[in-house]
Write a protein that holds these residues in place. Structure first.
Motif, short mmCIF file in Angstrom:
data_model
loop_
_atom_site.label_atom_id
_atom_site.label_comp_id
_atom_site.label_asym_id
_atom_site.label_seq_id
_atom_site.Cartn_x
_atom_site.Cartn_y
_atom_site.Cartn_z
N VAL A 62 82.15 40.01 2.33
CA VAL A 62 81.66 40.32 3.67
C VAL A 62 82.52 41.42 4.28
O VAL A 62 83.74 41.29 4.38
CB VAL A 62 81.68 39.06 4.57
CG1 VAL A 62 81.17 39.38 5.95
CG2 VAL A 62 80.88 37.94 3.93
N THR A 63 81.85 42.49 4.69
CA THR A 63 82.53 43.62 5.31
C THR A 63 82.49 43.45 6.82
O THR A 63 81.42 43.27 7.40
CB THR A 63 81.81 44.94 4.92
OG1 THR A 63 81.74 45.02 3.51
CG2 THR A 63 82.56 46.13 5.47
N VAL A 64 83.67 43.49 7.43
CA VAL A 64 83.79 43.38 8.88
C VAL A 64 84.49 44.63 9.38
O VAL A 64 85.57 44.97 8.90
CB VAL A 64 84.60 42.12 9.29
CG1 VAL A 64 84.79 42.06 10.79
CG2 VAL A 64 83.91 40.87 8.79
N GLY A 65 83.86 45.32 10.31
CA GLY A 65 84.45 46.53 10.86
C GLY A 65 84.67 46.41 12.35
O GLY A 65 83.89 45.77 13.05
N ALA A 66 85.76 47.02 12.84
CA ALA A 66 86.01 47.02 14.29
C ALA A 66 84.99 47.94 14.95
O ALA A 66 84.43 47.63 15.99
CB ALA A 66 87.42 47.49 14.57
N ASP A 67 84.78 49.07 14.35
CA ASP A 67 83.71 49.96 14.78
C ASP A 67 82.91 50.32 13.52
O ASP A 67 83.33 50.05 12.41
CB ASP A 67 84.28 51.22 15.45
CG ASP A 67 85.22 51.99 14.55
OD1 ASP A 67 85.40 51.61 13.37
OD2 ASP A 67 85.80 52.99 15.01
N CYS A 68 81.78 50.86 13.69
CA CYS A 68 80.91 51.13 12.54
C CYS A 68 81.12 52.55 12.03
O CYS A 68 80.17 53.24 11.66
CB CYS A 68 79.46 50.89 12.93
SG CYS A 68 79.17 49.20 13.49
N GLY A 69 82.37 53.00 11.99
CA GLY A 69 82.68 54.37 11.59
C GLY A 69 83.12 54.48 10.14
O GLY A 69 82.67 53.76 9.25
N ASN A 70 84.05 55.41 9.91
CA ASN A 70 84.50 55.73 8.55
C ASN A 70 85.21 54.55 7.88
O ASN A 70 85.06 54.34 6.69
CB ASN A 70 85.43 56.95 8.57
CG ASN A 70 84.68 58.22 8.91
OD1 ASN A 70 83.46 58.30 8.69
ND2 ASN A 70 85.38 59.19 9.46
N ASP A 71 85.99 53.80 8.66
CA ASP A 71 86.71 52.66 8.09
C ASP A 71 85.72 51.63 7.55
O ASP A 71 85.88 51.09 6.46
CB ASP A 71 87.62 52.04 9.15
CG ASP A 71 88.55 50.98 8.57
OD1 ASP A 71 89.07 51.20 7.44
OD2 ASP A 71 88.75 49.95 9.22
N TRP A 72 84.67 51.37 8.30
CA TRP A 72 83.65 50.42 7.89
C TRP A 72 82.91 50.93 6.65
O TRP A 72 82.64 50.18 5.73
CB TRP A 72 82.68 50.18 9.04
CG TRP A 72 81.65 49.15 8.75
CD1 TRP A 72 81.85 47.81 8.65
CD2 TRP A 72 80.27 49.36 8.50
NE1 TRP A 72 80.66 47.18 8.36
CE2 TRP A 72 79.68 48.11 8.28
CE3 TRP A 72 79.46 50.50 8.47
CZ2 TRP A 72 78.33 47.97 8.01
CZ3 TRP A 72 78.12 50.35 8.22
CH2 TRP A 72 77.56 49.09 7.98
N GLN A 73 82.63 52.22 6.63
CA GLN A 73 81.95 52.82 5.47
C GLN A 73 82.82 52.71 4.21
O GLN A 73 82.33 52.40 3.13
CB GLN A 73 81.60 54.29 5.73
CG GLN A 73 80.52 54.49 6.76
CD GLN A 73 79.17 53.98 6.28
OE1 GLN A 73 78.88 53.96 5.10
NE2 GLN A 73 78.35 53.55 7.23
N SER A 74 84.12 52.94 4.35
CA SER A 74 85.01 52.83 3.18
C SER A 74 85.11 51.38 2.71
O SER A 74 85.22 51.12 1.51
CB SER A 74 86.40 53.40 3.49
OG SER A 74 87.04 52.63 4.47
N LEU A 75 85.04 50.41 3.63
CA LEU A 75 85.02 49.00 3.24
C LEU A 75 83.73 48.65 2.50
O LEU A 75 83.75 47.88 1.54
CB LEU A 75 85.19 48.10 4.46
CG LEU A 75 86.58 48.02 5.07
CD1 LEU A 75 86.54 47.29 6.40
CD2 LEU A 75 87.54 47.35 4.10
N LEU A 76 82.60 49.24 2.92
CA LEU A 76 81.34 49.02 2.22
C LEU A 76 81.41 49.54 0.79
O LEU A 76 80.97 48.89 -0.16
CB LEU A 76 80.18 49.70 2.96
CG LEU A 76 79.60 48.97 4.14
CD1 LEU A 76 78.50 49.80 4.79
CD2 LEU A 76 79.04 47.62 3.73
N VAL A 77 81.98 50.73 0.64
CA VAL A 77 82.13 51.31 -0.71
C VAL A 77 83.06 50.44 -1.54
O VAL A 77 82.78 50.16 -2.72
CB VAL A 77 82.67 52.76 -0.61
CG1 VAL A 77 83.06 53.29 -1.98
CG2 VAL A 77 81.62 53.65 0.03
#
Length: 162
Positions: A62-77
């Motif tokens: 499960v990917t949890v991001g503080a904001d839906c930016g680059n950090d979240w995208q890198s977690l998805l990858v």
């Protein structure tokens, strides 16, 4: 008259000796645990073991991001790569996101109090968040190798789940 009492004393000594032999390993193990307690397991991620999501048929990253930016995208990858890196166990793991950031290709889980920090959570089929990995841990190749190995050993040791 002394001859009949000798076997009786020997029998008692033998019985006491057998009890002592049986009790010594138990007492030694208890003493070792009390005074020389073993160190905990060595995990790369943070152990959580808290209910966090509904039950499912597979393990979930499960990917949890503080904001839906680059950090979240890198977690998805990273979640995609970690899932595919499990080889033949890939089918036992699915990917999901938290309720905060959506992805049309991934199911969204309801926001959980135990999955409140940005990062990647491994959730077992019973819905328990098992481990948590930060973006910094997943940022380099060595960290990803450790996570791949840790997830692989969790799947291996829990064959009956998912």
């Amino acid at each position: 008259m002394n001859a009949p009492q000798a076997p009786k004393k020997n029998g008692r000594l033998v019985l006491l000796g057998l009890f002592a032999i049986a009790a010594i390993p138990i007492l030694a193990a208890q003493a070792a645990y009390q005074w020389w307690r073993p160190a905990g397991g060595r995990t790369f991620g943070q152990l959580i073991a808290q209910p966090a999501a509904p039950q499912a048929a597979t393990w979930r990253l499960v990917t949890v991001g503080a904001d839906c930016g680059n950090d979240w995208q890198s977690l998805l990858v990273a979640s995609r790569q970690l899932r595919l890196a499990q080889g033949q166990e890939t089918d036992r793991i699915s990917r999901a996101t938290s309720g905060r950031c959506g992805d049309a290709q991934l199911p969204a889980l309801p926001a959980s109090t135990h999955m409140d920090k940005p990062g990647l959570y491994l959730v077992d089929p019973h819905g328990n968040a098992v481990t948590y990995y930060t973006s910094a841990q997943l940022g380099d190749v060595e960290g990803q190798r450790k996570v791949i190995k840790e997830i692989g050993s969790l799947l291996k040791n829990n064959k009956g789940l998912g």
